[in-house]
Scaffold this motif. Structure first.
Motif, PDB file in Angstrom:
ATOM      1  N   ILE A  56      26.989  35.922  44.375  1.00 41.60           N
ATOM      2  CA  ILE A  56      26.659  34.607  44.981  1.00 41.60           C
ATOM      3  C   ILE A  56      27.820  33.626  44.825  1.00 41.60           C
ATOM      4  O   ILE A  56      28.159  32.878  45.742  1.00 41.60           O
ATOM      5  CB  ILE A  56      25.380  34.046  44.337  1.00 41.60           C
ATOM      6  CG1 ILE A  56      24.202  34.996  44.641  1.00 41.60           C
ATOM      7  CG2 ILE A  56      25.069  32.650  44.845  1.00 41.60           C
ATOM      8  CD1 ILE A  56      22.928  34.587  43.934  1.00 41.60           C
ATOM      9  N   PHE A  57      28.425  33.683  43.628  1.00 42.86           N
ATOM     10  CA  PHE A  57      29.543  32.763  43.343  1.00 42.86           C
ATOM     11  C   PHE A  57      30.810  33.567  43.119  1.00 42.86           C
ATOM     12  O   PHE A  57      31.212  33.837  41.987  1.00 42.86           O
ATOM     13  CB  PHE A  57      29.233  31.933  42.100  1.00 42.86           C
ATOM     14  CG  PHE A  57      27.933  31.158  42.181  1.00 42.86           C
ATOM     15  CD1 PHE A  57      27.827  30.056  43.013  1.00 42.86           C
ATOM     16  CD2 PHE A  57      26.833  31.551  41.456  1.00 42.86           C
ATOM     17  CE1 PHE A  57      26.619  29.360  43.084  1.00 42.86           C
ATOM     18  CE2 PHE A  57      25.639  30.875  41.534  1.00 42.86           C
ATOM     19  CZ  PHE A  57      25.518  29.763  42.363  1.00 42.86           C
ATOM     20  N   ASP A  61      35.331  27.808  44.041  1.00 41.57           N
ATOM     21  CA  ASP A  61      34.945  26.927  45.147  1.00 41.57           C
ATOM     22  C   ASP A  61      33.469  27.063  45.469  1.00 41.57           C
ATOM     23  O   ASP A  61      32.815  26.095  45.922  1.00 41.57           O
ATOM     24  CB  ASP A  61      35.767  27.266  46.397  1.00 41.57           C
ATOM     25  CG  ASP A  61      37.266  27.019  46.173  1.00 41.57           C
ATOM     26  OD1 ASP A  61      37.584  26.216  45.268  1.00 41.57           O
ATOM     27  OD2 ASP A  61      38.089  27.629  46.888  1.00 41.57           O
ATOM     28  N   SER A  62      32.927  28.244  45.208  1.00 42.14           N
ATOM     29  CA  SER A  62      31.520  28.476  45.552  1.00 42.14           C
ATOM     30  C   SER A  62      30.569  27.820  44.580  1.00 42.14           C
ATOM     31  O   SER A  62      29.366  27.745  44.826  1.00 42.14           O
ATOM     32  CB  SER A  62      31.243  29.984  45.608  1.00 42.14           C
ATOM     33  OG  SER A  62      31.515  30.571  44.352  1.00 42.14           O
ATOM     34  N   ALA A  64      30.237  24.879  44.071  1.00 40.98           N
ATOM     35  CA  ALA A  64      29.752  23.606  44.651  1.00 40.98           C
ATOM     36  C   ALA A  64      28.348  23.774  45.207  1.00 40.98           C
ATOM     37  O   ALA A  64      27.605  22.770  45.370  1.00 40.98           O
ATOM     38  CB  ALA A  64      30.719  23.146  45.744  1.00 40.98           C
ATOM     39  N   THR A  65      27.927  25.014  45.478  1.00 37.30           N
ATOM     40  CA  THR A  65      26.601  25.234  46.062  1.00 37.30           C
ATOM     41  C   THR A  65      25.589  25.634  45.009  1.00 37.30           C
ATOM     42  O   THR A  65      24.512  26.123  45.327  1.00 37.30           O
ATOM     43  CB  THR A  65      26.696  26.359  47.099  1.00 37.30           C
ATOM     44  OG1 THR A  65      27.142  27.553  46.455  1.00 37.30           O
ATOM     45  CG2 THR A  65      27.658  25.982  48.219  1.00 37.30           C
ATOM     46  N   VAL A  66      25.898  25.430  43.719  1.00 41.04           N
ATOM     47  CA  VAL A  66      25.004  25.850  42.674  1.00 41.04           C
ATOM     48  C   VAL A  66      23.667  25.139  42.738  1.00 41.04           C
ATOM     49  O   VAL A  66      22.603  25.710  42.471  1.00 41.04           O
ATOM     50  CB  VAL A  66      25.689  25.658  41.303  1.00 41.04           C
ATOM     51  CG1 VAL A  66      25.921  24.181  41.002  1.00 41.04           C
ATOM     52  CG2 VAL A  66      24.853  26.299  40.189  1.00 41.04           C
ATOM     53  N   ASP A  67      23.697  23.874  43.110  1.00 40.99           N
ATOM     54  CA  ASP A  67      22.426  23.138  43.184  1.00 40.99           C
ATOM     55  C   ASP A  67      21.542  23.702  44.273  1.00 40.99           C
ATOM     56  O   ASP A  67      20.320  23.826  44.106  1.00 40.99           O
ATOM     57  CB  ASP A  67      22.708  21.648  43.454  1.00 40.99           C
ATOM     58  CG  ASP A  67      23.419  20.984  42.270  1.00 40.99           C
ATOM     59  OD1 ASP A  67      23.248  21.494  41.129  1.00 40.99           O
ATOM     60  OD2 ASP A  67      24.146  19.997  42.486  1.00 40.99           O
ATOM     61  N   THR A  68      22.144  23.995  45.372  1.00 39.01           N
ATOM     62  CA  THR A  68      21.350  24.563  46.477  1.00 39.01           C
ATOM     63  C   THR A  68      20.740  25.889  46.066  1.00 39.01           C
ATOM     64  O   THR A  68      19.566  26.183  46.350  1.00 39.01           O
ATOM     65  CB  THR A  68      22.253  24.779  47.708  1.00 39.01           C
ATOM     66  OG1 THR A  68      22.892  23.550  48.036  1.00 39.01           O
ATOM     67  CG2 THR A  68      21.444  25.250  48.895  1.00 39.01           C
ATOM     68  N   VAL A  69      21.525  26.727  45.385  1.00 37.68           N
ATOM     69  CA  VAL A  69      21.029  28.029  44.951  1.00 37.68           C
ATOM     70  C   VAL A  69      19.890  27.866  43.955  1.00 37.68           C
ATOM     71  O   VAL A  69      18.860  28.545  44.022  1.00 37.68           O
ATOM     72  CB  VAL A  69      22.169  28.857  44.347  1.00 37.68           C
ATOM     73  CG1 VAL A  69      21.642  30.142  43.722  1.00 37.68           C
ATOM     74  CG2 VAL A  69      23.217  29.187  45.395  1.00 37.68           C
ATOM     75  N   LYS A  72      16.705  26.946  45.660  1.00 38.74           N
ATOM     76  CA  LYS A  72      16.063  28.086  46.307  1.00 38.74           C
ATOM     77  C   LYS A  72      15.359  28.971  45.290  1.00 38.74           C
ATOM     78  O   LYS A  72      14.249  29.477  45.510  1.00 38.74           O
ATOM     79  CB  LYS A  72      17.104  28.918  47.067  1.00 38.74           C
ATOM     80  CG  LYS A  72      17.650  28.225  48.306  1.00 38.74           C
ATOM     81  CD  LYS A  72      18.650  29.128  49.016  1.00 38.74           C
ATOM     82  CE  LYS A  72      19.195  28.454  50.283  1.00 38.74           C
ATOM     83  NZ  LYS A  72      20.160  29.304  50.974  1.00 38.74           N
TER      84      LYS A  72
END
Length: 791
Positions: A56-57, A61-62, A64-69, A72
């Motif tokens: 997933i990460f 740079d990835s 930054a989407t930890v909150d979104t993950v 979910k």
């Protein structure tokens, strides 16, 4: 104020770590995956969280989407929790409902059981009521059945009494057709009263019926006695025929007794004439016995056959009794004549008897087969044709030994004639005595098979075996006996004729054995064996080949003596083939031509002779070379030329006097080549100069593969070396042998096979000294070979 997302994640991981992880077996996990059919990696049995997070990460740079993950994941966790709560709630409600339904089912079963019990009690009560109502009806029904049975028995009893009275009346009036019908009716009625014999009145009635039938039987017998006065039919033909209808229906042995009475009264005269009168009871009067029966059968067919029903087979029983009486009479006649038996008369009587049995077979055989053996298929032959098969002639079998004795004396006389018959008078490829003997065997076999295929036929088999062995000994006695002198052309023809005859007898004996086994009875078939006789004839042919080989070798002996007289150690030059080779060729041309012509089409034994003679003579030629010492190198070259000529002679010998020359058999060529090669090896060692000594030693070891010092010394003596020269070569041989690595060790012979490429090199080295002789061999022998082809 909300917590830091990273702290929430950490908290959730700590809570997950505190929970116990349930691990399922791989089989169960695989089955659950197949049922759910999910593709979510979180459901995989080998789920790796670290690998999943890295997926997933993949980079910084990835993150930054930890909150979104996380959002979910929380939603998914919340949805799974909700689904689990609903499942737990539904399972709890299902348990309560199931318990309630189980109680309701139990109550329904109890009610059903009570209903069934009540119905069963009501049914039992109803049955008791029905039995009380129908009790009187059953009594009436049994009474009706008994009354009906009594009426039926009384009616049958009345019919039986009436039938008995009518039968008594009809029998008294001799109205046998009506009486036969009444007897049949009475027999049927009597079957119903067998269980009532305990009743006195019925028992008395049954006894009266039995007595009445016995009286009728005696009356009918008196009618037959009055009808046949002295065996001749007087009158009442229709009355007697009707009486047979009654006899046919009467129980017991009435029919068989009447048939026996008829046969005895008609055979009384036969027994009186032929049993008590020696003048007409001998073997020479057998035909009169059968003529007497023929007249009786004619009378029966014309006058008496209409009296008896066909199924009684009176004529057949009459013939059967006649045959047994005749068999007894002839047995006594043969026993009295045993010591002074007239064999010719006995055989005539036997043949007459067999002809008579054949006529009875023809008349009575078909229906006898159907009754005694049952139906037979086309492929299966019955063992006999009727009851008359050898019914009389078998009494002759113990006395057929006299016939075998006559055949024995006859064969003895014939064998004496064969011994006196000159062999050279024969014109065929085999002795005519052999064909005459087997022709006589065939005739005797056929004749004896007609008389008997039992013990006498086995005696004949043994007689054949005895004289086959005697004939084999006779053939052996006619072979030339003196093995020290040269065989003559007449002796060659005699020997070849006997070899052919032995071969013919071997083959024909096998055919004779098969024919005898086919004819003889099954129980004696394993005893038919001519192996000893076949071996005797094979020995005759084998001995003949040996005599022929040795005799022709003696014919060639002068040529070998001429070879010994030639000064092989002082020859100055190699010339054409030696004189002794020409003598050998001429001798073989004359002798082998006679043998080939006499063998005719029997190429098997001619090939055998060629094989044996080539092997024996070339071996003798090899040994003769050692007696020719000393042999110089020139002498060895001359011998090599002569040996090559001999090889050509022997190759041509296989086709001598042949209309269609062809390549000799491979086996024969192999025998000749092997023997000639052995001679050539010896001569090539002799050709080798003894200096340097290592050369002759190496050549000997390569050609012969022989470590025997004695054999090697014989070659040195053949070469003509002096003692001092031999000693030098022997020392080299002794130095060479211990280090030699050739297989085989010391063989003690001068025979051996070439050893690979070393042999080829040695042969190439030696052949240089003999190249000049090749053209001389070809030119010097061309005329001889051409002469053999023309002849």
């Amino acid at each position: 104020m909300s917590q830091d997302p990273s702290q929430d994640v950490a908290t959730e991981f700590e809570e997950a770590a505190n929970h116990e992880t349930i691990k399922l077996s791989p089989e169960l996990d695989h089955a659950i995956s197949n049922i759910l059919e999910t593709k979510d990696p979180l459901d995989s049995s080998d789920f790796d969280p670290i690998e999943y997070i890295n997926l997933i990460f993949p980079g910084e740079d990835s993150l930054a989407t930890v909150d979104t993950v996380l959002a979910k994941l929380r939603n998914k966790i919340w949805a799974m929790d909700k689904e689990m709560r609903e499942l737990v709630r539904s399972q709890t409600d299902a348990g309560v409902r199931g318990q309630k339904q189980l109680e309701e089912t139990r109550q329904a079963i109890q009610e059903l059981f009570n209903s069934i019990k009540q119905i069963k009690e009501q049914a039992a009560e109803s049955e008791r009521m029905v039995q009380e109502i129908t009790r009187d009806i059953k009594s009436l029904d049994h009474a009706k059945k008994n009354l009906t049975s009594s009426v039926t028995v009384l009616r049958r009893l009345q019919m039986l009494v009436s039938a008995v009275e009518q039968l008594r009346t009809m029998a008294g009036k001799k109205q046998y057709i009506e009486a036969a019908q009444l007897v049949q009716v009475i027999n049927q009625l009597l079957a119903h009263f067998k269980t009532y014999r305990s009743v006195n009145q019925i028992a008395a009635l049954l006894d009266s019926v039995t007595q009445l039938q016995a009286d009728i039987k005696r009356q009918i017998f008196r009618d037959f006695e009055s009808g046949f006065v002295g065996g001749a039919l007087r009158s009442q033909l229709g009355l007697l025929s009707d009486a047979c209808l009654v006899i046919n229906i009467l129980e017991g042995d009435a029919r068989q007794s009447l048939i026996n009475w008829y046969c005895d009264i008609h055979l009384k005269d036969y027994r009186g004439i032929f049993r008590n009168n020696p003048e007409v009871a001998g073997l020479g009067d057998v035909s009169r016995r059968y003529a007497w029966l023929k007249r009786l059968l004619k009378t029966y067919d014309e006058d008496h056959a209409v009296i008896f029903p066909p199924e009684w087979k009176v004529a057949e029983v009459l013939c059967d009794k006649f045959c047994h009486d005749t068999r007894q009479d002839l047995s006594e006649v043969l026993a009295r004549a045993d010591n002074s038996m007239d064999v010719k008369l006995m055989l005539q009587a036997l043949q007459t008897t067999m002809d008579f049995e054949g006529k009875l077979d023809k008349r009575f055989g078909i229906h006898n087969l159907e009754e005694e053996s049952g139906p037979t298929s086309d492929d299966v032959q019955p063992p006999k044709t009727s009851r008359f098969f050898k019914i009389i002639s078998s009494v002759f079998e113990p006395y057929l030994r006299h016939y075998i004795e006559i055949e024995d004396r006859s064969l003895s006389d014939i064998m004496e004639q064969y011994r006196a018959r000159p062999v050279l008078q024969e014109e065929d490829a085999v002795l005519s005595s052999s064909t005459d003997l087997f022709y006589l065997y065939r005739q005797t076999l056929v004749q004896c098979a007609k008389l008997s295929t039992n013990k006498p036929f086995l005696d004949l088999v043994r007689l054949f075996a005895k004289w086959l062995k005697q004939y084999a000994d006779l053939l052996s006695s006619k072979l030339p006996k003196d093995d020290k002198k040269a065989i003559t052309e007449d002796e060659i023809r005699i020997t070849c004729l006997i070899i052919n005859t032995g071969d013919y007898c071997t083959t024909t004996t096998t055919q004779l054995e098969e024919k005898l086994s086919e004819k003889i009875d099954e129980e004696f078939r394993p005893l038919v064996n001519f192996n000893r006789e076949r071996d005797a004839f094979l020995d005759v042919s084998s001995t003949g080949i040996k005599i022929l080989v040795h005799g022709i070798e003696n014919c060639v002996e002068p040529a070998l003596n001429s070879m010994l007289k030639r000064p092989w150690g002082t020859l100055e030059a190699v010339g054409d083939q030696s004189e002794y080779v020409t003598i050998i060729a001429q001798t073989l041309m004359s002798t082998v031509t006679v043998a080939r012509r006499t063998f005719a089409s029997n190429t098997k034994y001619f090939r055998t002779f060629c094989d044996k003679f080539a092997e024996s003579f070339l071996g003798r030629y090899y040994n003769t070379i050692f007696r020719c010492k000393p042999v110089s190198e020139i002498g060895a070259e001359q011998m090599l030329l002569d040996t090559h000529a001999l090889k050509t002679i022997f190759i041509q010998m296989a086709n001598i006097n042949s209309d269609t020359p062809s390549q000799p058999p491979a086996t024969y060529i192999k025998i000749v080549t092997k023997a000639v090669t052995k001679v050539e090896q010896l001569l090539k060692v002799v050709l080798r100069p003894y200096q340097p000594v290592e050369g002759i030693v190496e050549t000997y070891l390569l050609l012969f593969n022989d470590h025997s010092l004695t054999n090697f010394q014989k070659v040195l003596e053949l070469k003509g070396l002096k003692r001092v020269e031999q000693q030098t070569v022997i020392e080299a041989f002794q130095r060479r042998v211990p280090t030699d690595s050739l297989p085989g060790g010391s063989t003690g012979t001068l025979s051996g096979n070439p050893a690979g490429s070393s042999f080829t090199n040695a042969m190439n080295a030696i052949s240089g000294s003999t190249t000049s002789t090749g053209g001389k061999i070809e030119s010097g022998f061309r005329k001889f070979v051409a002469g053999m082809k023309r002849s």
